[in-house]
Motif scaffolding. Structure first.
Motif, PDB file in Angstrom:
ATOM      1  N   ALA A 271      12.611  -9.630   0.127  1.00 28.70           N
ATOM      2  CA  ALA A 271      11.193 -10.108   0.791  1.00 28.70           C
ATOM      3  C   ALA A 271      10.228  -9.661   1.783  1.00 28.70           C
ATOM      4  N   VAL A 272      11.260  -9.474   3.085  1.00 27.59           N
ATOM      5  CA  VAL A 272      11.516  -8.503   4.460  1.00 27.59           C
ATOM      6  C   VAL A 272      10.753  -7.181   3.747  1.00 27.59           C
ATOM      7  N   THR A 273      11.550  -6.786   3.644  1.00 26.48           N
ATOM      8  CA  THR A 273      10.687  -5.153   3.724  1.00 26.48           C
ATOM      9  C   THR A 273       9.394  -5.200   2.686  1.00 26.48           C
ATOM     10  N   ARG A 274       8.756  -5.753   2.252  1.00 20.77           N
ATOM     11  CA  ARG A 274       7.645  -6.019   1.600  1.00 20.77           C
ATOM     12  C   ARG A 274       6.491  -7.004   2.343  1.00 20.77           C
ATOM     13  N   VAL A 275       6.310  -6.804   3.091  1.00 25.12           N
ATOM     14  CA  VAL A 275       6.064  -7.674   4.326  1.00 25.12           C
ATOM     15  C   VAL A 275       4.569  -7.742   5.097  1.00 25.12           C
ATOM     16  N   PRO A 276       5.450  -6.065   5.631  1.00 24.80           N
ATOM     17  CA  PRO A 276       3.945  -4.814   5.818  1.00 24.80           C
ATOM     18  C   PRO A 276       2.889  -4.937   4.660  1.00 24.80           C
ATOM     19  N   LEU A 277       3.500  -5.088   3.564  1.00 24.99           N
ATOM     20  CA  LEU A 277       2.581  -3.977   2.721  1.00 24.99           C
ATOM     21  C   LEU A 277       1.384  -5.613   2.211  1.00 24.99           C
ATOM     22  N   VAL A 278       1.522  -6.578   1.949  1.00 23.42           N
ATOM     23  CA  VAL A 278       1.362  -7.964   2.149  1.00 23.42           C
ATOM     24  C   VAL A 278       0.151  -8.067   3.081  1.00 23.42           C
ATOM     25  N   MET A 279       0.501  -7.944   4.084  1.00 23.14           N
ATOM     26  CA  MET A 279      -0.005  -8.417   5.697  1.00 23.14           C
ATOM     27  C   MET A 279      -1.477  -7.121   5.555  1.00 23.14           C
ATOM     28  N   ALA A 280      -1.219  -5.162   4.928  1.00 22.62           N
ATOM     29  CA  ALA A 280      -2.044  -4.970   4.397  1.00 22.62           C
ATOM     30  C   ALA A 280      -3.037  -5.343   3.791  1.00 22.62           C
ATOM     31  N   GLU A 281      -2.535  -5.807   2.339  1.00 29.87           N
ATOM     32  CA  GLU A 281      -3.476  -6.102   1.521  1.00 29.87           C
ATOM     33  C   GLU A 281      -4.351  -7.189   2.259  1.00 29.87           C
ATOM     34  N   ARG A 282      -3.595  -8.403   2.185  1.00 23.06           N
ATOM     35  CA  ARG A 282      -4.822  -9.084   3.439  1.00 23.06           C
ATOM     36  C   ARG A 282      -5.766  -8.802   4.625  1.00 23.06           C
ATOM     37  N   LEU A 283      -5.245  -7.291   5.149  1.00 23.82           N
ATOM     38  CA  LEU A 283      -6.181  -7.371   6.523  1.00 23.82           C
ATOM     39  C   LEU A 283      -6.933  -6.144   5.431  1.00 23.82           C
ATOM     40  N   LEU A 284      -6.329  -5.459   5.078  1.00 25.32           N
ATOM     41  CA  LEU A 284      -7.341  -3.953   3.961  1.00 25.32           C
ATOM     42  C   LEU A 284      -8.068  -4.911   2.702  1.00 25.32           C
TER      43      LEU A 284
END
Length: 595
Positions: A271-284
């Motif tokens: 759940a923590v290691t996936r945070v950057p990917l979810v942030m990327a989907e939100r921002l891009l």
């Protein structure tokens, strides 16, 4: 800092980097550049087809030479930088071609030699001043070599104009996608940072953590270079660019958080290691292309702001800021790569001119006025700023042998003009792939194409064996001159880069505790960027043969220790009560390689 961070499990105090073989095997292969291959095929075949159909074969061949050199400098960097590099290269090559052609038409062999030496001195004096200057200097010399070595009928201005037309075709093919995907390159570079951050978090607490963190630094450096011109305020930015800038600023802060979590050296839940990917989907949202498995955990990825780790708390804060669309901008400028000293510029210019002079004298003895291959090979091989000279010479020889064999096999099967143009298209695509993957592969395509172009100019001599011997002789001239008169050039550059990197790391250590967040980000980026450059320069130095009985200092140890220092400073900057600093990294003395 937590006890886990102090103990640093799984990492030795020496921090030695992995072996070259592990580094080589650990680098993922980049996708096959199909678009670049298609551009190379079209750019090289189209002028020849037009020339054969219209009867203007000579101008079409000169345009093909321009396209050949343009394909060799085509890239995947932002369109503006690409056009600038190709444009400067084309102008320099056209001027060199004109100068060489005029010296040849004078009928004086001494005029040709003087023109070549003067061009080599000029090219060498500017080639160490940056990528565009280096490319322009090399192609200025190549233009003189071709212009003075291949007699071309027609008015004096025709060949330079035709060469510029070939380069212009490559520019048009390379930059046209800007019309419908203007910021695609910037988006891809920023997205790569988020993916690298996710990989770094996944590797935390394992033996692969440091390599993953270094890949994150490389991704951040690339994104920083790509986004550099957009970071300076230029009035009201368009919506897409504002979103990209916001995503980049978050990525810079994410790099700090990921480095801190890697330093804490404990495995992190999915759940923590996936945070950057979810942030990327939100921002891009339009270009993230995040795997669905990552988005399925979107409701679970928000880390707890009360976590017992400074890194996790910082990640939770950053994640919440992106949710609330409260992102602080960070004013950043990558530090300029330190220039070589004036003595290095002078020495390289003199050595390049001497190599060209010797190659030209050998060419006159061996081939008379048609021996342009020798000085041309010197111009291609002697580029210490492009990588180890020894490796470049070996790859040049290997690529020439394979290219000669390949085009020889084609001519055994057919001598039809249109079939040969089809072969040029294939070799042009191969060359475009080689430019991005391997110099020997690029040389293979270039060698085969040059044979076809020369044949279309009317030179039907069987020069396969001669060209292999010429390439070997030119490479030997370069290696003998370089390692006899400037053997420590790569080592000296590595020493200078390492010292600059350690100075940046110490500056980050000394100023980060009292710096504001924006200043801290700038200090951190400068330190990691310098360390990555130093690591690259050290790899370059190890790629060159060293003097017998004289090894290189252990720069890897110093760089690895400085990276650990920066990781510790990053983690401590996010902690409430910074503990004592780790010891200053040891830097080997570089007096032995300084002149």
């Amino acid at each position: 800092m937590t006890s886990a961070a102090r103990a640093r499990p799984g990492r030795s105090s020496r921090g030695a980097p992995p072996s070259r073989l592990r580094r080589a095997l650990g680098i993922p292969l980049t996708p096959l550049p199909l678009a670049a291959a298609a551009r190379g095929a079209v750019a090289l075949a189209l002028p020849l087809l037009v020339g054969v159909r219209t009867g203007a074969v000579i101008p079409s061949v000169m345009a093909g030479i321009g396209a050949l050199w343009g394909v060799s400098q085509d890239g995947s960097d932002p369109y503006r930088l690409r056009v600038r590099r190709l444009g400067c290269m084309g102008l320099a090559a056209a001027l060199g071609l004109l100068a060489g052609e005029l010296s040849l038409r004078s009928g004086q062999s001494a005029a040709v030699t003087v023109c070549l030496v003067a061009a080599a001195l000029l090219a060498g004096s500017i080639s160490l001043r940056g990528r565009v200057a280096s490319v322009s200097g090399m192609h200025l010399l190549l233009g003189v070599t071709v212009g003075s070595g291949i007699p071309v009928p027609g008015p004096w201005w025709q060949s330079p104009v035709a060469l510029l037309a070939g380069v212009g075709l490559v520019i048009a093919l390379s930059a046209t996608p800007w019309l419908w995907r203007r910021h695609h390159i910037e988006r891809a570079a920023v997205l790569a940072v988020y993916r690298a951050a996710s990989e770094a978090l996944s590797a935390a607490g394992t033996s692969a953590a440091e390599d993953a963190r270094r890949r994150l630094t490389v991704a951040l450096d690339h994104a920083h270079q790509v986004m550099g011109r957009h970071l300076t305020p230029r009035g009201r930015a368009e919506t897409e660019l504002r979103a990209l800038l916001r995503a980049f600023h978050v990525a810079v802060q994410l790099g700090e958080v990921a480095s801190a979590l890697v330093w804490e050296a404990r495995p992190l839940p999915r759940a923590v290691t996936r945070v950057p990917l979810v942030m990327a989907e939100r921002l891009l949202p339009d270009g993230g292309r995040v795997p669905a498995s990552a988005l399925d955990t979107a409701a679970q990825v928000s880390p707890d702001a009360r976590a017992d780790s400074p890194g996790l708390r910082a990640l939770a804060t950053l994640y919440a800021a992106t949710e609330a669309e409260r992102v602080d901008e960070v004013a950043l400028h990558l530090p300029a790569r330190p220039w070589h000293g004036r003595s290095a510029h002078l020495r390289y210019a003199v050595l390049l001119a001497a190599c060209v002079l010797v190659a030209q004298l050998c060419a006159e003895v061996l081939h008379g006025p048609r021996g342009y291959w020798l000085p041309m090979t010197v111009a291609f091989v002697y580029k210490p700023d492009f990588g180890p000279v020894f490796r470049r010479a070996l790859h040049r020889c290997a690529g020439t042998v394979v290219g000669v064999a390949a085009i020889g096999a084609v001519t055994l099967l057919t001598t039809d003009t249109y079939a040969l143009i089809g072969a040029v298209a294939v070799f042009g695509a191969l060359m475009a792939v080689g430019v991005r993957h391997h110099y020997a592969l690029a040389t293979t395509g270039l060698t085969a194409i040059v044979f076809v172009l020369v044949d279309l100019l009317g030179d039907h001599r069987a020069l396969y064996t001669a060209r292999i011997l010429d390439t070997a002789l030119a490479a030997a001239i370069v290696l003998l001159a370089h390692f006899a008169l400037w053997p420590d050039s790569a080592a000296g550059r590595a020493a200078g880069q390492t010292e600059a990197a350690l100075a940046a790391a110490h500056r980050y250590r000394d100023l980060a505790p009292s710096a504001a967040p924006a200043e801290r980000h700038a200090l951190r980026r400068a330190a990691y960027h310098r360390l990555a450059e130093a690591r690259q320069a050290v790899a370059h130095a190890h790629g060159e043969p060293s003097r017998p009985g004289r090894g290189l200092p252990d720069w890897e140890h110093a760089i690895a220790a400085a990276e650990q220092l920066c990781d510790a400073v990053t983690a401590q900057s996010l902690a409430a009560d910074p503990p004592s600093m780790p010891p200053t990294p040891w830097c080997p003395r570089s007096d032995a390689v300084r002149e």
